[in-house]
Motif scaffolding. Structure first.
Motif, PDB file in Angstrom:
ATOM      1  N   ALA A 174       0.831  -1.206   0.000  1.00 29.85           N
ATOM      2  CA  ALA A 174       0.000   0.000   0.000  1.00 29.85           C
ATOM      3  C   ALA A 174       0.865   1.256   0.000  1.00 29.85           C
ATOM      4  O   ALA A 174       0.547   2.240  -0.678  1.00 29.85           O
ATOM      5  CB  ALA A 174      -0.928  -0.010   1.210  1.00 29.85           C
ATOM      6  N   ALA A 175       1.969   1.236   0.757  1.00 30.74           N
ATOM      7  CA  ALA A 175       2.860   2.393   0.817  1.00 30.74           C
ATOM      8  C   ALA A 175       3.491   2.699  -0.536  1.00 30.74           C
ATOM      9  O   ALA A 175       3.792   3.851  -0.848  1.00 30.74           O
ATOM     10  CB  ALA A 175       3.952   2.154   1.860  1.00 30.74           C
ATOM     11  N   SER A 176       3.661   1.638  -1.343  1.00 23.14           N
ATOM     12  CA  SER A 176       4.281   1.794  -2.664  1.00 23.14           C
ATOM     13  C   SER A 176       3.247   1.984  -3.769  1.00 23.14           C
ATOM     14  O   SER A 176       3.618   2.090  -4.940  1.00 23.14           O
ATOM     15  CB  SER A 176       5.141   0.570  -2.987  1.00 23.14           C
ATOM     16  N   GLY A 177       1.974   1.985  -3.401  1.00 27.88           N
ATOM     17  CA  GLY A 177       0.928   2.142  -4.402  1.00 27.88           C
ATOM     18  C   GLY A 177       0.697   0.905  -5.244  1.00 27.88           C
ATOM     19  O   GLY A 177       0.115   0.992  -6.332  1.00 27.88           O
ATOM     20  N   LEU A 178       1.129  -0.264  -4.736  1.00 25.56           N
ATOM     21  CA  LEU A 178       0.962  -1.509  -5.481  1.00 25.56           C
ATOM     22  C   LEU A 178      -0.400  -2.138  -5.183  1.00 25.56           C
ATOM     23  O   LEU A 178      -1.001  -1.870  -4.138  1.00 25.56           O
ATOM     24  CB  LEU A 178       2.081  -2.492  -5.106  1.00 25.56           C
ATOM     25  N   PRO A 179      -0.892  -3.004  -6.062  1.00 21.98           N
ATOM     26  CA  PRO A 179      -2.189  -3.648  -5.819  1.00 21.98           C
ATOM     27  C   PRO A 179      -2.137  -4.540  -4.577  1.00 21.98           C
ATOM     28  O   PRO A 179      -1.146  -5.235  -4.340  1.00 21.98           O
ATOM     29  CB  PRO A 179      -2.407  -4.489  -7.089  1.00 21.98           C
ATOM     30  N   GLY A 181      -5.225  -6.274  -3.776  1.00 19.44           N
ATOM     31  CA  GLY A 181      -6.478  -7.007  -3.878  1.00 19.44           C
ATOM     32  C   GLY A 181      -6.365  -8.499  -3.697  1.00 19.44           C
ATOM     33  O   GLY A 181      -7.358  -9.157  -3.366  1.00 19.44           O
ATOM     34  N   ASP A 182      -5.168  -9.066  -3.874  1.00 22.35           N
ATOM     35  CA  ASP A 182      -5.000 -10.513  -3.683  1.00 22.35           C
ATOM     36  C   ASP A 182      -4.586 -10.852  -2.250  1.00 22.35           C
ATOM     37  O   ASP A 182      -4.441 -12.022  -1.907  1.00 22.35           O
ATOM     38  CB  ASP A 182      -3.967 -11.071  -4.656  1.00 22.35           C
ATOM     39  N   MET A 183      -4.415  -9.827  -1.407  1.00 17.74           N
ATOM     40  CA  MET A 183      -3.972 -10.066  -0.037  1.00 17.74           C
ATOM     41  C   MET A 183      -5.043  -9.762   1.008  1.00 17.74           C
ATOM     42  O   MET A 183      -4.989 -10.291   2.113  1.00 17.74           O
ATOM     43  CB  MET A 183      -2.716  -9.229   0.261  1.00 17.74           C
ATOM     44  N   VAL A 184      -5.988  -8.913   0.666  1.00 19.61           N
ATOM     45  CA  VAL A 184      -7.025  -8.510   1.619  1.00 19.61           C
ATOM     46  C   VAL A 184      -8.391  -8.636   0.956  1.00 19.61           C
ATOM     47  O   VAL A 184      -8.493  -8.638  -0.278  1.00 19.61           O
ATOM     48  CB  VAL A 184      -6.818  -7.055   2.116  1.00 19.61           C
ATOM     49  N   PRO A 185      -9.471  -8.733   1.741  1.00 15.65           N
ATOM     50  CA  PRO A 185     -10.813  -8.750   1.156  1.00 15.65           C
ATOM     51  C   PRO A 185     -11.045  -7.503   0.310  1.00 15.65           C
ATOM     52  O   PRO A 185     -10.520  -6.425   0.616  1.00 15.65           O
ATOM     53  CB  PRO A 185     -11.733  -8.782   2.374  1.00 15.65           C
ATOM     54  N   PRO A 186     -11.831  -7.621  -0.764  1.00  9.45           N
ATOM     55  CA  PRO A 186     -12.039  -6.474  -1.667  1.00  9.45           C
ATOM     56  C   PRO A 186     -12.492  -5.198  -0.957  1.00  9.45           C
ATOM     57  O   PRO A 186     -12.004  -4.110  -1.275  1.00  9.45           O
ATOM     58  CB  PRO A 186     -13.112  -6.989  -2.626  1.00  9.45           C
ATOM     59  N   ALA A 187     -13.419  -5.324  -0.006  1.00  6.93           N
ATOM     60  CA  ALA A 187     -13.918  -4.130   0.684  1.00  6.93           C
ATOM     61  C   ALA A 187     -12.823  -3.459   1.503  1.00  6.93           C
ATOM     62  O   ALA A 187     -12.810  -2.228   1.648  1.00  6.93           O
ATOM     63  CB  ALA A 187     -15.104  -4.493   1.584  1.00  6.93           C
ATOM     64  N   ASP A 190     -10.558  -1.559  -0.906  1.00  2.00           N
ATOM     65  CA  ASP A 190     -11.201  -0.297  -1.285  1.00  2.00           C
ATOM     66  C   ASP A 190     -11.070   0.738  -0.170  1.00  2.00           C
ATOM     67  O   ASP A 190     -10.808   1.925  -0.427  1.00  2.00           O
ATOM     68  CB  ASP A 190     -12.681  -0.531  -1.598  1.00  2.00           C
ATOM     69  N   TYR A 191     -11.246   0.290   1.066  1.00  2.00           N
ATOM     70  CA  TYR A 191     -11.165   1.202   2.208  1.00  2.00           C
ATOM     71  C   TYR A 191      -9.751   1.782   2.329  1.00  2.00           C
ATOM     72  O   TYR A 191      -9.577   2.992   2.548  1.00  2.00           O
ATOM     73  CB  TYR A 191     -11.557   0.473   3.489  1.00  2.00           C
ATOM     74  N   ILE A 192      -8.753   0.930   2.203  1.00  3.63           N
ATOM     75  CA  ILE A 192      -7.358   1.389   2.295  1.00  3.63           C
ATOM     76  C   ILE A 192      -7.060   2.394   1.187  1.00  3.63           C
ATOM     77  O   ILE A 192      -6.441   3.433   1.424  1.00  3.63           O
ATOM     78  CB  ILE A 192      -6.398   0.188   2.232  1.00  3.63           C
ATOM     79  N   ARG A 193      -7.532   2.080  -0.012  1.00  5.40           N
ATOM     80  CA  ARG A 193      -7.296   2.997  -1.137  1.00  5.40           C
ATOM     81  C   ARG A 193      -8.035   4.321  -0.938  1.00  5.40           C
ATOM     82  O   ARG A 193      -7.452   5.399  -1.085  1.00  5.40           O
ATOM     83  CB  ARG A 193      -7.772   2.338  -2.434  1.00  5.40           C
TER      84      ARG A 193
END
Length: 206
Positions: A174-179, A181-187, A190-193
């Motif tokens: 997340a700190a690097s702006g990388l995806p 979605g394969d590590m956490v639930p979709p919702a 979205d919240y982190i983003r």
């Protein structure tokens, strides 16, 4: 009632946490599972930048729709350092049976926690392996035998496919702006983003 307790920092909650919780509920035949994010954990320093409210909301999103799960802020509300034994005492009710879910590292050091005798008296500790490291198999067997001899209870294993992801990895991505979605639930992704979480926080801990 059969009541499960699953504590942790959960910053953020990830797919490994959810998979472990589901297996815990199924294999221990739980009526209720309390998922309890830590307040001031004695064994780790919380990283800055993410509020208790953020962690609670991510947990609510991750476990939405899973019957029997209660997201509790009881440890966050507790003043001073928060210990597992305090949570067990708060949830102990006559006739109920408490089950405490631990990761492998926590299980191996359980006898170093505050009042381990009381932890074993008030609950049935169980553990789940989120790693596939075969080199610690012998250590796990010895520790379980030691606990059985000292505290009179066998620590059982929850069998769940190893989901080798950590909160550290999620924060780094997340700190690097990388995806993520394969590590956490979709919702949760979205919240982190949407809230720009972990963007300026150095990843540490689990």
């Amino acid at each position: 009632m059969r009541i499960g307790i699953y504590g942790g920092t959960f910053s953020p909650v990830h797919n490994g946490h959810v998979a472990a919780a589901r297996a815990f509920m199924e294999q221990m035949w739980l009526d209720i599972l309390y998922v309890i994010p830590t307040g001031t954990a004695p064994h780790k320093v919380m990283q800055s930048g993410v509020s208790d409210a953020d962690r609670l909301e991510m947990l609510r999103l991750a476990f939405a729709g899973i019957d029997g799960v209660i997201i509790s802020d009881m440890e966050m509300k507790r003043t001073g350092k928060s210990y597992t034994i305090d949570t067990l005492r708060a949830l102990t009710r006559e006739g109920d049976r408490l089950f405490l879910l631990l990761g492998t590292d926590m299980m191996l050091t359980l006898d170093q926690w505050r009042e381990p005798e009381e932890i074993f008296r008030l609950s049935y500790p169980v553990y789940v392996r989120r790693e596939s490291d075969k080199t610690i198999d012998g250590e796990i067997v010895k520790k379980i035998a030691d606990y059985n001899q000292r505290f009179g209870k066998v620590v059982r294993r929850i069998v769940s496919p190893a989901v080798e992801v950590s909160s550290t990895e999620v924060r780094r991505a997340a700190a690097s702006g990388l995806p993520i979605g394969d590590m956490v639930p979709p919702a949760v992704a979205d919240y982190i983003r949407d809230h720009q979480l972990y963007r300026e926080v150095k990843a540490d801990g689990q």
